[in-house]
Design a protein around this motif. Structure first.
Motif, PDB file in Angstrom:
ATOM      1  N   ILE A   1      33.252 -20.088  -9.695  1.00  0.00           N
ATOM      2  CA  ILE A   1      34.129 -20.396 -10.830  1.00  0.00           C
ATOM      3  C   ILE A   1      34.149 -21.896 -11.104  1.00  0.00           C
ATOM      4  O   ILE A   1      34.243 -22.713 -10.176  1.00  0.00           O
ATOM      5  CB  ILE A   1      35.559 -19.884 -10.555  1.00  0.00           C
ATOM      6  CG1 ILE A   1      35.591 -18.359 -10.582  1.00  0.00           C
ATOM      7  CG2 ILE A   1      36.557 -20.443 -11.582  1.00  0.00           C
ATOM      8  CD1 ILE A   1      36.933 -17.751 -10.210  1.00  0.00           C
ATOM      9  N   LYS A   2      34.051 -22.265 -12.380  1.00  0.00           N
ATOM     10  CA  LYS A   2      34.175 -23.656 -12.813  1.00  0.00           C
ATOM     11  C   LYS A   2      35.632 -23.902 -13.226  1.00  0.00           C
ATOM     12  O   LYS A   2      36.082 -23.364 -14.245  1.00  0.00           O
ATOM     13  CB  LYS A   2      33.236 -23.932 -13.982  1.00  0.00           C
ATOM     14  CG  LYS A   2      31.757 -23.713 -13.647  1.00  0.00           C
ATOM     15  CD  LYS A   2      30.884 -23.905 -14.883  1.00  0.00           C
ATOM     16  CE  LYS A   2      29.420 -23.653 -14.547  1.00  0.00           C
ATOM     17  NZ  LYS A   2      28.560 -23.807 -15.759  1.00  0.00           N
ATOM     18  N   PRO A   3      36.381 -24.671 -12.441  1.00  0.00           N
ATOM     19  CA  PRO A   3      37.821 -24.795 -12.661  1.00  0.00           C
ATOM     20  C   PRO A   3      38.225 -25.270 -14.050  1.00  0.00           C
ATOM     21  O   PRO A   3      39.128 -24.685 -14.663  1.00  0.00           O
ATOM     22  CB  PRO A   3      38.253 -25.798 -11.586  1.00  0.00           C
ATOM     23  CG  PRO A   3      37.207 -25.731 -10.551  1.00  0.00           C
ATOM     24  CD  PRO A   3      35.935 -25.429 -11.265  1.00  0.00           C
ATOM     25  N   ASP A   4      37.581 -26.323 -14.543  1.00  0.00           N
ATOM     26  CA  ASP A   4      37.975 -26.860 -15.847  1.00  0.00           C
ATOM     27  C   ASP A   4      37.699 -25.862 -16.971  1.00  0.00           C
ATOM     28  O   ASP A   4      38.492 -25.723 -17.905  1.00  0.00           O
ATOM     29  CB  ASP A   4      37.253 -28.181 -16.111  1.00  0.00           C
ATOM     30  CG  ASP A   4      37.714 -29.273 -15.154  1.00  0.00           C
ATOM     31  OD1 ASP A   4      38.834 -29.778 -15.340  1.00  0.00           O
ATOM     32  OD2 ASP A   4      36.968 -29.589 -14.213  1.00  0.00           O
TER      33      ASP A   4
ATOM     34  N   LYS B   1      38.706 -14.079   2.273  1.00  0.00           N
ATOM     35  CA  LYS B   1      37.605 -14.280   1.325  1.00  0.00           C
ATOM     36  C   LYS B   1      37.186 -15.746   1.253  1.00  0.00           C
ATOM     37  O   LYS B   1      38.028 -16.633   1.192  1.00  0.00           O
ATOM     38  CB  LYS B   1      38.020 -13.825  -0.076  1.00  0.00           C
ATOM     39  CG  LYS B   1      38.367 -12.371  -0.215  1.00  0.00           C
ATOM     40  CD  LYS B   1      38.884 -12.115  -1.621  1.00  0.00           C
ATOM     41  CE  LYS B   1      39.505 -10.756  -1.752  1.00  0.00           C
ATOM     42  NZ  LYS B   1      40.189 -10.574  -3.051  1.00  0.00           N
ATOM     43  N   TRP B   2      35.881 -15.969   1.262  1.00  0.00           N
ATOM     44  CA  TRP B   2      35.290 -17.309   1.096  1.00  0.00           C
ATOM     45  C   TRP B   2      35.778 -18.290   2.149  1.00  0.00           C
ATOM     46  O   TRP B   2      35.961 -19.476   1.889  1.00  0.00           O
ATOM     47  CB  TRP B   2      35.541 -17.845  -0.311  1.00  0.00           C
ATOM     48  CG  TRP B   2      35.108 -16.920  -1.403  1.00  0.00           C
ATOM     49  CD1 TRP B   2      35.912 -16.260  -2.287  1.00  0.00           C
ATOM     50  CD2 TRP B   2      33.766 -16.526  -1.713  1.00  0.00           C
ATOM     51  NE1 TRP B   2      35.167 -15.485  -3.137  1.00  0.00           N
ATOM     52  CE2 TRP B   2      33.840 -15.624  -2.812  1.00  0.00           C
ATOM     53  CE3 TRP B   2      32.514 -16.840  -1.186  1.00  0.00           C
ATOM     54  CZ2 TRP B   2      32.703 -15.041  -3.389  1.00  0.00           C
ATOM     55  CZ3 TRP B   2      31.379 -16.265  -1.758  1.00  0.00           C
ATOM     56  CH2 TRP B   2      31.485 -15.376  -2.839  1.00  0.00           C
ATOM     57  N   LYS B   3      35.978 -17.783   3.356  1.00  0.00           N
ATOM     58  CA  LYS B   3      36.424 -18.637   4.472  1.00  0.00           C
ATOM     59  C   LYS B   3      35.517 -19.859   4.617  1.00  0.00           C
ATOM     60  O   LYS B   3      34.285 -19.729   4.668  1.00  0.00           O
ATOM     61  CB  LYS B   3      36.438 -17.824   5.762  1.00  0.00           C
ATOM     62  CG  LYS B   3      36.852 -18.598   7.007  1.00  0.00           C
ATOM     63  CD  LYS B   3      36.817 -17.703   8.231  1.00  0.00           C
ATOM     64  CE  LYS B   3      37.268 -18.435   9.481  1.00  0.00           C
ATOM     65  NZ  LYS B   3      36.340 -19.512   9.859  1.00  0.00           N
ATOM     66  N   ASP B   4      36.120 -21.026   4.653  1.00  0.00           N
ATOM     67  CA  ASP B   4      35.450 -22.318   4.858  1.00  0.00           C
ATOM     68  C   ASP B   4      34.535 -22.731   3.709  1.00  0.00           C
ATOM     69  O   ASP B   4      33.809 -23.726   3.833  1.00  0.00           O
ATOM     70  CB  ASP B   4      34.650 -22.325   6.175  1.00  0.00           C
ATOM     71  CG  ASP B   4      35.548 -22.151   7.392  1.00  0.00           C
ATOM     72  OD1 ASP B   4      36.716 -22.575   7.322  1.00  0.00           O
ATOM     73  OD2 ASP B   4      35.074 -21.568   8.395  1.00  0.00           O
ATOM     74  N   GLU B   5      34.577 -21.998   2.600  1.00  0.00           N
ATOM     75  CA  GLU B   5      33.789 -22.378   1.428  1.00  0.00           C
ATOM     76  C   GLU B   5      34.704 -22.966   0.355  1.00  0.00           C
ATOM     77  O   GLU B   5      35.853 -22.541   0.191  1.00  0.00           O
ATOM     78  CB  GLU B   5      33.038 -21.173   0.856  1.00  0.00           C
ATOM     79  CG  GLU B   5      31.976 -20.612   1.792  1.00  0.00           C
ATOM     80  CD  GLU B   5      31.076 -19.617   1.084  1.00  0.00           C
ATOM     81  OE1 GLU B   5      30.593 -19.926  -0.031  1.00  0.00           O
ATOM     82  OE2 GLU B   5      30.860 -18.518   1.644  1.00  0.00           O
ATOM     83  N   VAL B   6      34.177 -23.937  -0.380  1.00  0.00           N
ATOM     84  CA  VAL B   6      34.959 -24.553  -1.442  1.00  0.00           C
ATOM     85  C   VAL B   6      34.969 -23.641  -2.662  1.00  0.00           C
ATOM     86  O   VAL B   6      33.914 -23.226  -3.159  1.00  0.00           O
ATOM     87  CB  VAL B   6      34.386 -25.931  -1.825  1.00  0.00           C
ATOM     88  CG1 VAL B   6      35.153 -26.515  -3.018  1.00  0.00           C
ATOM     89  CG2 VAL B   6      34.475 -26.884  -0.635  1.00  0.00           C
ATOM     90  N   CYS B   7      36.161 -23.306  -3.103  1.00  0.00           N
ATOM     91  CA  CYS B   7      36.337 -22.435  -4.268  1.00  0.00           C
ATOM     92  C   CYS B   7      36.847 -23.254  -5.450  1.00  0.00           C
ATOM     93  O   CYS B   7      37.697 -24.137  -5.285  1.00  0.00           O
ATOM     94  CB  CYS B   7      37.349 -21.327  -3.972  1.00  0.00           C
ATOM     95  SG  CYS B   7      36.853 -20.177  -2.674  1.00  0.00           S
ATOM     96  N   GLY B   8      36.338 -22.939  -6.618  1.00  0.00           N
ATOM     97  CA  GLY B   8      36.917 -23.476  -7.838  1.00  0.00           C
ATOM     98  C   GLY B   8      37.841 -22.429  -8.425  1.00  0.00           C
ATOM     99  O   GLY B   8      37.619 -21.228  -8.250  1.00  0.00           O
ATOM    100  N   GLY B   9      38.874 -22.872  -9.124  1.00  0.00           N
ATOM    101  CA  GLY B   9      39.790 -21.891  -9.690  1.00  0.00           C
ATOM    102  C   GLY B   9      40.946 -22.541 -10.414  1.00  0.00           C
ATOM    103  O   GLY B   9      40.822 -23.666 -10.915  1.00  0.00           O
ATOM    104  N   VAL B  10      42.060 -21.831 -10.445  1.00  0.00           N
ATOM    105  CA  VAL B  10      43.243 -22.341 -11.137  1.00  0.00           C
ATOM    106  C   VAL B  10      44.480 -22.180 -10.264  1.00  0.00           C
ATOM    107  O   VAL B  10      44.556 -21.268  -9.437  1.00  0.00           O
ATOM    108  CB  VAL B  10      43.478 -21.619 -12.486  1.00  0.00           C
ATOM    109  CG1 VAL B  10      42.368 -21.954 -13.475  1.00  0.00           C
ATOM    110  CG2 VAL B  10      43.609 -20.114 -12.299  1.00  0.00           C
ATOM    111  N   PHE B  11      45.417 -23.079 -10.470  1.00  0.00           N
ATOM    112  CA  PHE B  11      46.754 -22.974  -9.890  1.00  0.00           C
ATOM    113  C   PHE B  11      47.671 -22.472 -10.996  1.00  0.00           C
ATOM    114  O   PHE B  11      47.703 -23.040 -12.083  1.00  0.00           O
ATOM    115  CB  PHE B  11      47.227 -24.344  -9.390  1.00  0.00           C
ATOM    116  CG  PHE B  11      48.466 -24.293  -8.544  1.00  0.00           C
ATOM    117  CD1 PHE B  11      49.705 -23.973  -9.104  1.00  0.00           C
ATOM    118  CD2 PHE B  11      48.415 -24.548  -7.183  1.00  0.00           C
ATOM    119  CE1 PHE B  11      50.852 -23.924  -8.337  1.00  0.00           C
ATOM    120  CE2 PHE B  11      49.564 -24.504  -6.398  1.00  0.00           C
ATOM    121  CZ  PHE B  11      50.781 -24.184  -6.975  1.00  0.00           C
TER     122      PHE B  11
END
Length: 392
Positions: A260-263, A290-300
């Motif tokens: 996911i591209k956050p912006d 899910k996605w342990k230790d991996e950088v995730c893009g997303g939204v807050f």
């Protein structure tokens, strides 16, 4: 002054049950206003109650089990020396060996106001067992933390009944756990010997903070009231490969995945102009699940106005937008999920296959959301007969 069912029970109502053997279904959030746990309160010799055992729901009676389908075991409580039985292990229903230990089961659990939460079905399972075994259920009522007025989301369809949905209710039901117990017992015909100890001075329209009590997380991944406010929508992501923020400090408020591209996602969501909410682009790195230790893009998910915010609709919009923007990365989670090994997790969570089928065909939520609103008026008519604290 606001009082929970536990407070009322301790003041006076407990006296009626001194001649009965009592079991207690509770967890770490079963505390009074001074943070004293129900297990310590009810075993106080001054009350002269015969407490024989404790039962614990999902995540364990101490709330230490972080993830779904992580079972807790039976043990002896080191302080009271009484047995503790897990109802999230080899069984989700108290059997004869447990039932033989008490005449009545006192239930003191904090619900989160969402259909997709196992505690209310642990209660329902205990009610059925009590009916069969000739036992009494005593529910010590607690607030709906996201208010007892608003309802939202589709009605669960019978074929998708599971441990995260046993009855045809909307995702956000607007009832307390005591009111739900009455609904289950009468309208859905469990028919056990049930008594609800009502709260005092609880206002239906209020959120948790209006009780002036500190929030004690009923399960590990709803650490704050804000996580509970977004939960009716964010919980849908449990049925996908997108992280719902487990393994972070703000579960259910952070939604994301490495693809996911956050912006891009935040801009697309804010363009919808959903009421009462803003989606901020973020990166996060889960420490487990899910996605342990991996950088995730997303939204807050920032809730700006709780009165206007519709968490289920926001969750559906976000789910559709991710599926549309990232079709090569997004996919549905496969079984098992909450002791179901064949049906798709998203169908059990949503209580229908229509959401998944809509997104697979064309990820646009309008038709699904429109159809989901239609049966709510019927549920409202049913619900009104079981409300204990004024009209919704």
């Amino acid at each position: 002054m606001f009082e929970t069912g536990l407070d009322v029970f301790l003041k006076k109502e407990h006296r009626r049950f001194r001649k009965m053997r009592l079991g207690v279904l509770c967890n770490q959030a079963s505390v009074d206003g001074q943070f004293r746990h129900v297990s310590h309160l009810l075993t106080d010799k001054k009350l002269r109650l015969n407490i024989t055992c404790f039962l614990g729901p999902q995540h364990g009676i101490r709330g230490e089990k972080q993830d779904n389908m992580v079972e807790s075991q039976d043990f002896i409580d080191p302080l009271t020396r009484l047995p503790v039985f897990s109802l999230y292990s080899h069984t989700r229903v108290p059997g004869d060996e447990i039932l033989s230990r008490f005449d009545a089961l006192v239930v003191d659990l904090q619900d989160v106001g969402t259909r997709i939460y196992t505690f209310i079905y642990t209660l329902a399972n205990c009610m059925r067992a009590a009916k069969a075994g000739g036992k009494k259920i005593i529910v010590l009522d607690r607030p709906n933390p996201i208010n007892g007025v608003d309802t939202e989301g589709n009605i669960l369809e019978e074929e998708f009944t599971s441990f995260v949905g046993q009855f045809p209710m909307p995702v956000r039901h607007g009832m307390t756990i005591g009111e739900l117990a009455l609904l289950f017992n009468e309208h859905f015909e469990i028919g056990c010997d049930l008594e609800v100890i009502k709260m005092r001075q609880w206002k239906r329209a209020g959120y948790w903070e209006d009780t002036k009590r500190a929030w004690v997380p009923p399960s590990p991944n709803v650490p704050t009231v804000n996580s509970v406010v977004v939960f009716p929508g964010s919980v849908l992501f449990e049925g996908t490969n997108v992280s719902e923020g487990r393994g972070t400090t703000t579960p259910f408020e952070w939604i994301g995945a490495p693809f996911i591209k956050p912006d891009e996602l935040a801009a697309a969501m804010n363009k919808l102009k959903l009421k009462g909410v803003y989606f901020r682009p973020v990166y996060f790195q889960p420490t487990y699940q899910k996605w342990k230790d991996e950088v995730c893009g997303g939204v807050f998910i920032h809730v700006l106005d709780r009165q206007k915010f519709r968490p289920f609709e926001a969750g559906v919009h976000l789910l559709c937008k991710i599926a549309k923007l990232y079709p090569k990365g997004f996919h549905w989670k496969y079984p098992p999920y909450e002791y179901e090994y064949e049906r798709m997790p998203i169908d059990l969570i949503a209580g229908t296959s229509n959401l998944r089928e809509t997104i697979d065909l064309k990820p646009h939520p309008t038709s699904f959301l429109t159809e989901s609103r239609k049966p709510l008026s019927d549920f409202m008519k049913i619900r009104k007969d079981y409300l204990l604290y004024g009209k919704a």
